[in-house]
Write a protein that holds these residues in place. Structure first.
Motif, PDB file in Angstrom:
ATOM      1  N   HIS A  50       0.802  -1.224   0.000  1.00 22.28           N
ATOM      2  CA  HIS A  50       0.000   0.000   0.000  1.00 22.28           C
ATOM      3  C   HIS A  50       0.837   1.276   0.000  1.00 22.28           C
ATOM      4  CE1 HIS A  50       0.828  -0.561   4.314  1.00 22.28           C
ATOM      5  NE2 HIS A  50       0.716   0.750   4.401  1.00 22.28           N
ATOM      6  N   GLU A  51       2.051   1.214   0.505  1.00 19.91           N
ATOM      7  CA  GLU A  51       2.840   2.435   0.617  1.00 19.91           C
ATOM      8  C   GLU A  51       3.352   2.933  -0.733  1.00 19.91           C
ATOM      9  OE1 GLU A  51       5.920   1.960   3.471  1.00 19.91           O
ATOM     10  OE2 GLU A  51       4.551   1.877   5.196  1.00 19.91           O
ATOM     11  N   TRP A  52       3.504   2.031  -1.706  1.00 20.00           N
ATOM     12  CA  TRP A  52       4.101   2.448  -2.971  1.00 20.00           C
ATOM     13  C   TRP A  52       3.322   2.023  -4.219  1.00 20.00           C
ATOM     14  CZ3 TRP A  52       4.820  -1.799  -5.883  1.00 20.00           C
ATOM     15  CH2 TRP A  52       5.066  -3.014  -5.243  1.00 20.00           C
ATOM     16  N   LEU A  53       2.347   1.159  -4.095  1.00 19.66           N
ATOM     17  CA  LEU A  53       1.655   0.648  -5.269  1.00 19.66           C
ATOM     18  C   LEU A  53       0.991   1.773  -6.051  1.00 19.66           C
ATOM     19  CD1 LEU A  53       0.927  -2.126  -6.638  1.00 19.66           C
ATOM     20  CD2 LEU A  53      -1.306  -1.886  -5.512  1.00 19.66           C
ATOM     21  N   SER A  54       1.304   1.874  -7.342  1.00 17.06           N
ATOM     22  CA  SER A  54       0.777   2.938  -8.191  1.00 17.06           C
ATOM     23  C   SER A  54      -0.003   2.352  -9.364  1.00 17.06           C
ATOM     24  CB  SER A  54       1.927   3.794  -8.732  1.00 17.06           C
ATOM     25  OG  SER A  54       2.709   3.030  -9.652  1.00 17.06           O
ATOM     26  N   ASP A  55      -0.644   3.222 -10.111  1.00 18.40           N
ATOM     27  CA  ASP A  55      -1.357   2.782 -11.308  1.00 18.40           C
ATOM     28  C   ASP A  55      -0.408   2.055 -12.264  1.00 18.40           C
ATOM     29  OD1 ASP A  55      -3.495   4.084 -10.223  1.00 18.40           O
ATOM     30  OD2 ASP A  55      -3.454   5.779 -11.605  1.00 18.40           O
ATOM     31  N   GLU A  56       0.797   2.574 -12.405  1.00 11.38           N
ATOM     32  CA  GLU A  56       1.759   1.971 -13.324  1.00 11.38           C
ATOM     33  C   GLU A  56       2.136   0.554 -12.911  1.00 11.38           C
ATOM     34  OE1 GLU A  56       1.887   5.058 -12.130  1.00 11.38           O
ATOM     35  OE2 GLU A  56       1.330   5.996 -14.044  1.00 11.38           O
ATOM     36  N   ASP A  57       2.125   0.273 -11.610  1.00  3.80           N
ATOM     37  CA  ASP A  57       2.417  -1.076 -11.125  1.00  3.80           C
ATOM     38  C   ASP A  57       1.231  -2.014 -11.339  1.00  3.80           C
ATOM     39  OD1 ASP A  57       4.980  -0.306  -9.957  1.00  3.80           O
ATOM     40  OD2 ASP A  57       3.793   0.690  -8.408  1.00  3.80           O
ATOM     41  N   LEU A  58       0.033  -1.500 -11.107  1.00  2.00           N
ATOM     42  CA  LEU A  58      -1.143  -2.365 -11.052  1.00  2.00           C
ATOM     43  C   LEU A  58      -1.829  -2.586 -12.395  1.00  2.00           C
ATOM     44  CD1 LEU A  58      -3.146  -3.970  -9.316  1.00  2.00           C
ATOM     45  CD2 LEU A  58      -4.385  -1.821  -8.919  1.00  2.00           C
ATOM     46  N   VAL A  59      -1.977  -1.546 -13.190  1.00  5.20           N
ATOM     47  CA  VAL A  59      -2.769  -1.647 -14.414  1.00  5.20           C
ATOM     48  C   VAL A  59      -2.285  -2.760 -15.347  1.00  5.20           C
ATOM     49  CG1 VAL A  59      -3.418  -0.442 -16.541  1.00  5.20           C
ATOM     50  CG2 VAL A  59      -3.632   0.705 -14.323  1.00  5.20           C
ATOM     51  N   PRO A  60      -0.968  -2.937 -15.588  1.00  8.55           N
ATOM     52  CA  PRO A  60      -0.532  -4.043 -16.460  1.00  8.55           C
ATOM     53  C   PRO A  60      -0.936  -5.419 -15.928  1.00  8.55           C
ATOM     54  CG  PRO A  60       1.236  -2.453 -16.171  1.00  8.55           C
ATOM     55  CD  PRO A  60       0.171  -2.079 -15.185  1.00  8.55           C
ATOM     56  N   VAL A  61      -0.916  -5.579 -14.609  1.00  9.97           N
ATOM     57  CA  VAL A  61      -1.328  -6.857 -14.014  1.00  9.97           C
ATOM     58  C   VAL A  61      -2.810  -7.107 -14.268  1.00  9.97           C
ATOM     59  CG1 VAL A  61      -1.497  -8.185 -11.873  1.00  9.97           C
ATOM     60  CG2 VAL A  61       0.450  -6.647 -12.244  1.00  9.97           C
ATOM     61  N   LEU A  62      -3.618  -6.082 -14.099  1.00  8.68           N
ATOM     62  CA  LEU A  62      -5.053  -6.215 -14.340  1.00  8.68           C
ATOM     63  C   LEU A  62      -5.339  -6.528 -15.806  1.00  8.68           C
ATOM     64  CD1 LEU A  62      -6.350  -3.174 -12.247  1.00  8.68           C
ATOM     65  CD2 LEU A  62      -6.225  -5.579 -11.536  1.00  8.68           C
ATOM     66  N   THR A  63      -4.610  -5.885 -16.686  1.00 10.32           N
ATOM     67  CA  THR A  63      -4.821  -6.086 -18.123  1.00 10.32           C
ATOM     68  C   THR A  63      -4.514  -7.519 -18.538  1.00 10.32           C
ATOM     69  OG1 THR A  63      -4.241  -3.769 -18.514  1.00 10.32           O
ATOM     70  CG2 THR A  63      -4.175  -5.248 -20.411  1.00 10.32           C
ATOM     71  N   ARG A  64      -3.512  -8.124 -17.910  1.00 10.50           N
ATOM     72  CA  ARG A  64      -3.115  -9.493 -18.274  1.00 10.50           C
ATOM     73  C   ARG A  64      -3.981 -10.560 -17.608  1.00 10.50           C
ATOM     74  NH1 ARG A  64       2.104  -7.421 -17.269  1.00 10.50           N
ATOM     75  NH2 ARG A  64       2.160  -8.557 -15.286  1.00 10.50           N
ATOM     76  N   ASN A  65      -4.845 -10.162 -16.670  1.00 15.19           N
ATOM     77  CA  ASN A  65      -5.599 -11.152 -15.899  1.00 15.19           C
ATOM     78  C   ASN A  65      -7.095 -10.853 -15.887  1.00 15.19           C
ATOM     79  OD1 ASN A  65      -3.472 -12.989 -14.326  1.00 15.19           O
ATOM     80  ND2 ASN A  65      -2.653 -10.907 -14.427  1.00 15.19           N
ATOM     81  N   PRO A  66      -7.754 -11.033 -17.013  1.00 13.68           N
ATOM     82  CA  PRO A  66      -9.191 -10.719 -17.103  1.00 13.68           C
ATOM     83  C   PRO A  66     -10.072 -11.685 -16.327  1.00 13.68           C
ATOM     84  CG  PRO A  66      -8.436 -11.755 -19.121  1.00 13.68           C
ATOM     85  CD  PRO A  66      -7.210 -11.493 -18.304  1.00 13.68           C
ATOM     86  N   GLN A  67      -9.494 -12.803 -15.827  1.00 10.94           N
ATOM     87  CA  GLN A  67     -10.286 -13.780 -15.073  1.00 10.94           C
ATOM     88  C   GLN A  67     -10.411 -13.433 -13.600  1.00 10.94           C
ATOM     89  OE1 GLN A  67     -11.670 -16.181 -16.926  1.00 10.94           O
ATOM     90  NE2 GLN A  67     -10.589 -15.344 -18.694  1.00 10.94           N
ATOM     91  N   LEU A  68      -9.846 -12.311 -13.175  1.00 15.48           N
ATOM     92  CA  LEU A  68      -9.866 -11.957 -11.751  1.00 15.48           C
ATOM     93  C   LEU A  68     -11.285 -11.911 -11.199  1.00 15.48           C
ATOM     94  CD1 LEU A  68      -7.105  -9.204 -11.568  1.00 15.48           C
ATOM     95  CD2 LEU A  68      -7.209 -11.261 -10.148  1.00 15.48           C
TER      96      LEU A  68
END
Length: 252
Positions: A50-68
């Motif tokens: 939570h202290e450092w997670l940014s959009d740039e860190d998270l968005v690519p992960v979400l894009t690659r995992n549509p089954q979430l």
């Protein structure tokens, strides 16, 4: 090299990732490496980042995992509306989402979620203090039919208007947390009792305008409520003061 390839193969088939299992703190580079090849995730929990997670860190992960289906971002205050938009747009099977203590979540961000996540069942909006009645009303009207668990705790901007609309649109609602919602009163609770037959638990601690008569109907149905009825509170107080359980003679 062979070991690294084996680890990457394992991660590529990973279904559940909880950063807490890696350690209390995880560096940005480590998270990026761990999730670089993950493409089949169904559950993702990133609260320790939570202290450092940014959009740039998270968005690519979400894009690659549509089954979430389950995502936990509690306390991730460095994110923005962009991350939630990517989640809503790219993960149509999402069922459970925690955004507790994410102050950046506003009405517009919640609208996008309500519009694009038809499978949403559980939502934690604890201490999302930008949200007001209008945003919760929109959520209820768009996604209320499927909601089973919702937390609006620690939000002084949420009042009876939101609770009443939730009640009228959420017939399957089982758990509702209104802890510290200072504008919620008895009218909202009475509407819950009337329209939510599936309700199993209600949290109203520190809701000072909720009176016992509005809760009694829910108590009779066996709903778990986190505040005791006044008589029980009085007996506990007497026991603490006297050091023993008093005998009370109740006559009708």
């Amino acid at each position: 090299r062979a070991f690294r390839a084996l680890v990457q193969l394992h991660l590529a088939g990973l279904r559940r990732f909880d950063a807490a299992q890696v350690g209390p703190q995880i560096p940005r580079a480590a998270l990026a490496w761990l999730l670089r090849d993950a493409e089949g995730l169904q559950e993702l929990a990133l609260a320790p980042c939570h202290e450092w997670l940014s959009d740039e860190d998270l968005v690519p992960v979400l894009t690659r995992n549509p089954q979430l289906r389950s995502v936990a971002l509690a306390g991730c205050g460095q994110l923005s509306r962009r991350a939630l938009g990517a989640l809503a747009e790219g993960c149509p099977r999402l069922q459970r989402l925690s955004l507790a203590h994410c102050d950046w979540v506003d009405g517009l961000a919640l609208r996008g979620l309500a519009d694009r996540c038809p499978a949403l069942e559980e939502l934690d909006l604890t201490a999302c203090r930008q949200l007001k009645d209008e945003a919760i009303v929109y959520l209820a009207q768009r996604r209320g039919a499927g909601l089973r668990s919702l937390s609006l705790a620690v939000n002084a901007n949420v009042g009876d208007a939101a609770v009443q609309e939730l009640a009228r649109n959420c017939p399957e609602l089982e758990h509702l947390d209104l802890t510290g919602c200072l504008r919620v009163g008895s009218d909202g609770v009475r509407t819950l009792a009337e329209y939510c037959p599936a309700l199993r638990s209600l949290r109203v601690r520190h809701c000072h305008h909720v009176a016992e008569p509005s809760l009694s109907r829910l108590r009779k149905r066996g709903v778990d409520i986190d505040v005791e009825p006044p008589l029980h509170q009085a007996l506990v107080l007497l026991q603490d003061m006297a050091g023993f359980a008093p005998f009370v003679n109740l006559q009708v």
